[in-house]
Design a protein around this motif. Structure first.
Motif, PDB file in Angstrom:
ATOM      1  N   GLY A   1       0.745  -1.448   0.096  1.00 47.88           N
ATOM      2  CA  GLY A   1       0.081   0.100  -0.071  1.00 47.88           C
ATOM      3  C   GLY A   1       0.916   1.334   0.204  1.00 47.88           C
ATOM      4  O   GLY A   1       0.255   2.556   0.015  1.00 47.88           O
ATOM      5  N   LEU A   2       2.177   1.275  -0.148  1.00 47.13           N
ATOM      6  CA  LEU A   2       2.794   2.558   0.017  1.00 47.13           C
ATOM      7  C   LEU A   2       2.779   3.176  -1.310  1.00 47.13           C
ATOM      8  O   LEU A   2       2.600   2.547  -2.410  1.00 47.13           O
TER       9      LEU A   2
ATOM     10  N   ASN B   1       0.228  -0.251  -6.884  1.00 54.51           N
ATOM     11  CA  ASN B   1       1.280   0.504  -6.163  1.00 54.51           C
ATOM     12  C   ASN B   1       2.726  -0.256  -6.004  1.00 54.51           C
ATOM     13  O   ASN B   1       3.640   0.103  -5.507  1.00 54.51           O
ATOM     14  N   GLU B   2       2.402  -1.736  -5.903  1.00 55.41           N
ATOM     15  CA  GLU B   2       3.434  -2.596  -5.486  1.00 55.41           C
ATOM     16  C   GLU B   2       4.339  -2.816  -7.093  1.00 55.41           C
ATOM     17  O   GLU B   2       5.249  -3.583  -7.028  1.00 55.41           O
ATOM     18  N   GLY B   3       4.088  -2.129  -8.055  1.00 57.64           N
ATOM     19  CA  GLY B   3       4.994  -2.177  -9.089  1.00 57.64           C
ATOM     20  C   GLY B   3       4.606  -3.107 -10.253  1.00 57.64           C
ATOM     21  O   GLY B   3       5.186  -3.261 -11.379  1.00 57.64           O
TER      22      GLY B   3
ATOM     23  N   ASP C   1       6.636   4.725 -11.429  1.00 61.27           N
ATOM     24  CA  ASP C   1       6.998   5.917 -10.418  1.00 61.27           C
ATOM     25  C   ASP C   1       8.013   5.498  -9.662  1.00 61.27           C
ATOM     26  O   ASP C   1       8.347   4.381  -9.280  1.00 61.27           O
ATOM     27  N   ALA C   2       8.353   6.421  -8.682  1.00 62.40           N
ATOM     28  CA  ALA C   2       9.506   6.160  -7.610  1.00 62.40           C
ATOM     29  C   ALA C   2       9.321   5.069  -6.775  1.00 62.40           C
ATOM     30  O   ALA C   2      10.038   4.046  -6.510  1.00 62.40           O
ATOM     31  N   GLN C   3       8.148   4.989  -6.087  1.00 58.04           N
ATOM     32  CA  GLN C   3       7.558   3.954  -5.358  1.00 58.04           C
ATOM     33  C   GLN C   3       7.234   2.725  -6.108  1.00 58.04           C
ATOM     34  O   GLN C   3       7.675   1.595  -5.867  1.00 58.04           O
ATOM     35  N   GLN C   4       6.780   2.541  -7.268  1.00 62.20           N
ATOM     36  CA  GLN C   4       6.345   1.355  -8.086  1.00 62.20           C
ATOM     37  C   GLN C   4       7.874   0.740  -8.227  1.00 62.20           C
ATOM     38  O   GLN C   4       7.726  -0.234  -8.396  1.00 62.20           O
ATOM     39  N   ALA C   5       8.801   1.694  -8.789  1.00 64.44           N
ATOM     40  CA  ALA C   5      10.189   1.177  -9.294  1.00 64.44           C
ATOM     41  C   ALA C   5      10.606   0.489  -8.037  1.00 64.44           C
ATOM     42  O   ALA C   5      11.312  -0.665  -8.102  1.00 64.44           O
ATOM     43  N   THR C   6      10.544   1.013  -6.983  1.00 59.00           N
ATOM     44  CA  THR C   6      11.238   0.740  -5.714  1.00 59.00           C
ATOM     45  C   THR C   6      10.486  -0.897  -5.181  1.00 59.00           C
ATOM     46  O   THR C   6      11.099  -1.690  -4.758  1.00 59.00           O
ATOM     47  N   SER C   7       9.296  -0.766  -5.395  1.00 58.68           N
ATOM     48  CA  SER C   7       8.388  -1.931  -4.573  1.00 58.68           C
ATOM     49  C   SER C   7       8.520  -3.000  -5.820  1.00 58.68           C
ATOM     50  O   SER C   7       8.233  -4.138  -5.114  1.00 58.68           O
ATOM     51  N   LEU C   8       8.413  -2.967  -7.196  1.00 59.89           N
ATOM     52  CA  LEU C   8       8.587  -3.933  -7.927  1.00 59.89           C
ATOM     53  C   LEU C   8       9.090  -5.292  -7.472  1.00 59.89           C
ATOM     54  O   LEU C   8      10.421  -5.075  -6.733  1.00 59.89           O
TER      55      LEU C   8
ATOM     56  N   LYS D   1       2.983 -10.473  -5.100  1.00 57.19           N
ATOM     57  CA  LYS D   1       2.336 -11.124  -6.712  1.00 57.19           C
ATOM     58  C   LYS D   1       3.216 -12.326  -6.976  1.00 57.19           C
ATOM     59  O   LYS D   1       3.048 -12.779  -8.166  1.00 57.19           O
ATOM     60  N   ILE D   2       3.983 -12.611  -5.834  1.00 56.04           N
ATOM     61  CA  ILE D   2       4.805 -13.957  -6.164  1.00 56.04           C
ATOM     62  C   ILE D   2       4.153 -14.804  -5.199  1.00 56.04           C
ATOM     63  O   ILE D   2       4.095 -14.719  -4.124  1.00 56.04           O
TER      64      ILE D   2
END
Length: 671
Positions: A84-85, A381-383, A581-588, A607-608
């Motif tokens: 959720g970040l 949001n999780e990428g 975005d910055a959060q998605q790229a970090t969270s992926l 997602k895994i």
């Protein structure tokens, strides 16, 4: 509704903060005598006109460290992944670290008009207290700095050094002539692993060149927290519990982190470390010299040279560090490793870190493929969920990059790179030829290094590293710091002096000076040498119309040992090729490979499907069909990313890794 701990959404986390009273020996009230930053009272929104450096919540904003509902600094069980970040937006300044109190300390400096360099000093002072398992005064760091006025990119090397008396067998034998047995109780837990710390001297150099605020004022937050107390957060609590037996060998470490009965201090326990506060005061008043000479230096040397555990039951092989090693330590300015990637310039850290070269090589190989054809699916949001072909291409490129890293890269003050150095290793024609080795249908599993000329031919096998953290900072003038800082493994060498842990960084050297065929290994121990690192603080710039380096776009980096190269590459590709975005790229989902058949897919990500070793996960199955040996173990990256948006005002967008306790702060607003 209950959520699994490792996939707890932010709303559930915030709600759980209200239930923490009694957890870890205390309620939600700040400790008595707490400093203003910890004891702050007031409403959810401390300032309707200026919520800078406050955490945004659904009900407004809250002062970090206040103990009020929604405070991200309230102790929370360590979780594998916080769902959720969302990306945070700021008007002109931003800081991302792996701990809320550290982010607050850095943000307060920026809010008061300090530079990114000033904020980095304040952040490190707090991180050494609240994240002692990862970094601190007794460790080292690499820092990249961008000066917005001069447009100069400068890197700073604060890597630890081997003592002047070290031999090639420093880590594998107690004595070259008379005792060829392994240092006790292990190389890591002996004095032999402890390199001369570099972080303090490096930060002083950066501050002298780029600071604005008085040096002595940048330690106030760390001193206040050490004197008045903070509640032990989840990751720190887990680290203490995991290191309990080893910490018992050191009287100061045991007294600091363990209870009188020898049990680990628990989540939420109020911890004060007066010795750490005293050390910070000495550095604040006397500069780095107060650390590298005098009483603090003498105590560091004494601790490195202990010969037995606190109770006398366990022999400890002493190190060879002397007072002269500390007094003679110098931080170094190095040239950045800068190369183009599509319509961008990417700049990283050069040797003794391998991170900048390895990331540049991986990107240079990937440049020959159109990754835009394989964006993540189900993006949120999780990428989103990576496509198998994207993972295949990225991990194959990384195998090729790691193969060169393992053979060629070491401290270039002792071992030069092949050919014309960095230029040879990131040459576009060379990397195009390396890219041609990738089979789109089948994994190469293990790559061979390129033939770049006569150099030491021994190849060092990878070694685990974990005690590291990262900060990314942009100030209101546009100056940028991307800094990765470390003590190597969790709690370093388990030796403690003057309130801070000492590193075990020398175990990043190859313990053997040569391979099985007698070929010398580039990253062997030598007196005064700096061990090879994987740290990869990174800056990205847009390419100007004439092809030169243009305006600042992005800064990122991560802890994670040898996997840092993988985490940073994933984040760059996600932002630059897939426009996350910055959060998605970090969270992926984290994915990557060193030079082995194993391909890592972060099983902590929602997602895994990591059950049964990924046997029911579509991505894992596709990769295995392509010849990858897939590992779905959890991956504790700690990426911190800031992106400057191409809007009219050039606002900032930040993301903190949901796999740690990180927080983005700045002069934030809701777009």
């Amino acid at each position: 509704m209950r959520f699994p701990l490792r996939h707890r959404p932010v709303t559930a986390v915030l709600f759980s903060l209200l239930l923490l009273g009694g957890c870890g020996g205390g309620d939600d009230r700040p400790p008595a005598g707490a400093p203003l930053a910890v004891q702050a009272k007031g409403t959810a929104n401390p300032s309707q006109s200026d919520p800078s450096c406050a955490a945004l919540t659904a009900n407004g904003s809250v002062v970090v460290g206040s103990g009020l509902p929604g405070d991200p600094a309230a102790p929370e069980l360590a979780s594998g992944y916080r769902t959720g970040l969302q990306a945070v937006h700021a008007k002109s300044f931003m800081v991302v670290t792996a701990n809320p109190l550290a982010s607050k300390a850095g943000c307060d400096v920026l809010k008061a008009g300090g530079t990114a360099a000033d904020a980095a000093v304040a952040v490190q002072a707090v991180l050494g207290l609240v994240e002692p398992q990862s970094s601190g005064l007794g460790g080292g760091a690499f820092l990249m700095h961008y000066d917005a006025r001069t447009q100069v990119v400068q890197t700073y090397d604060g890597r630890e050094t081997a003592p002047a008396a070290a031999t090639e067998n420093h880590l594998r034998w107690i004595d070259d002539q008379n005792d060829r047995t392994t240092p006790r109780p292990s190389a890591r837990a002996s004095g032999r692993s402890i390199g001369t710390p570099g972080a303090v001297r490096m930060l002083e150099l950066v501050h002298q060149e780029h600071g604005r605020k008085p040096w002595k004022n940048l330690f106030d937050a760390g001193i206040d927290l050490a004197d008045n107390g903070f509640r032990i957060p989840g990751r720190m609590a887990d680290a203490i519990a995991g290191a309990r037996t080893n910490l018992q060998r050191d009287a100061e470490a045991a007294a600091t982190y363990l209870n009188p009965d020898g049990s680990a201090k628990a989540l939420g326990t109020v911890l004060t470390i007066p010795a750490y506060a005293a050390t910070l005061r000495a550095i604040a008043e006397g500069g780095a010299d107060a650390f590298y000479t005098g009483p603090i230096a003498r105590d560091i040397v004494a601790k490195i040279n202990v010969t037995a555990s606190a109770d006398g039951s366990t022999p400890i092989t002493p190190g060879k560090t002397t007072a002269a090693d500390l007094a003679n330590y110098r931080a170094k300015k190095r040239d950045a490793v800068c190369t183009t990637y599509r319509v961008y310039w990417v700049c990283g850290m050069g040797p003794p870190s391998s991170g900048g070269i390895a990331v540049a090589q991986a990107l240079g190989i990937l440049e020959n493929y159109d990754l835009r054809l394989y964006p993540p699916t189900d993006v949120d949001n999780e990428g989103g969920r990576p496509q198998a072909m994207a993972v295949h291409l990225v991990t194959e490129a990384q195998r090729l990059a790691y193969a060169d890293r393992d053979k060629y890269v070491a401290d270039t003050d002792y071992q030069p790179l092949p050919g014309n150095g960095v230029a040879t290793m990131v040459d576009k024609d060379y990397l195009r030829a390396r890219a041609a080795l990738i089979n789109p249908a089948t994994s190469m599993r293990t790559a061979q290094p390129g033939n770049l000329g006569p150099v030491p031919a021994g190849i060092m096998p990878p070694s685990p590293e974990s005690g590291t953290t990262h900060m990314t900072i942009v100030d209101r003038d546009g100056n940028v710091v991307s800094m990765t800082t470390t003590i190597e493994a969790g709690f370093g060498s388990y030796h403690m002096a003057r309130g801070f842990m000492l590193n075990n960084e020398l175990t990043d050297f190859s313990a053997a000076p040569a391979d099985a065929n007698g070929q010398p290994i580039a990253n062997r121990v030598q007196a005064g040498k700096r061990p090879r690192s994987s740290m990869a603080p990174t800056l990205v710039f847009r390419k100007a119309a004439d092809g030169s380096r243009g305006e600042f776009l992005m800064a990122t980096g991560s802890p994670g040992g040898a996997a840092i190269i993988q985490y940073v590459t994933k984040t760059l590709v996600s932002a630059l090729d897939w426009n996350l975005d910055a959060q998605q790229a970090t969270s992926l989902v984290n994915f990557g490979a060193s030079n082995s058949p194993n391909t890592s897919i972060g099983g902590e990500h929602p997602k895994i499907n990591a059950a049964n070793n990924g046997a029911n996960d579509p991505l894992v199955l596709e990769l295995r069909a392509m010849g990858h040996t897939v590992n779905v173990g959890s991956q504790a990256s700690g990426v911190g990313t800031v992106i400057r948006l191409q809007d009219r005002k050039g606002t900032l967008q930040g993301g903190a890794d949901p796999r740690r306790e990180g927080l983005v702060l700045g002069d934030t607003f809701t777009p």
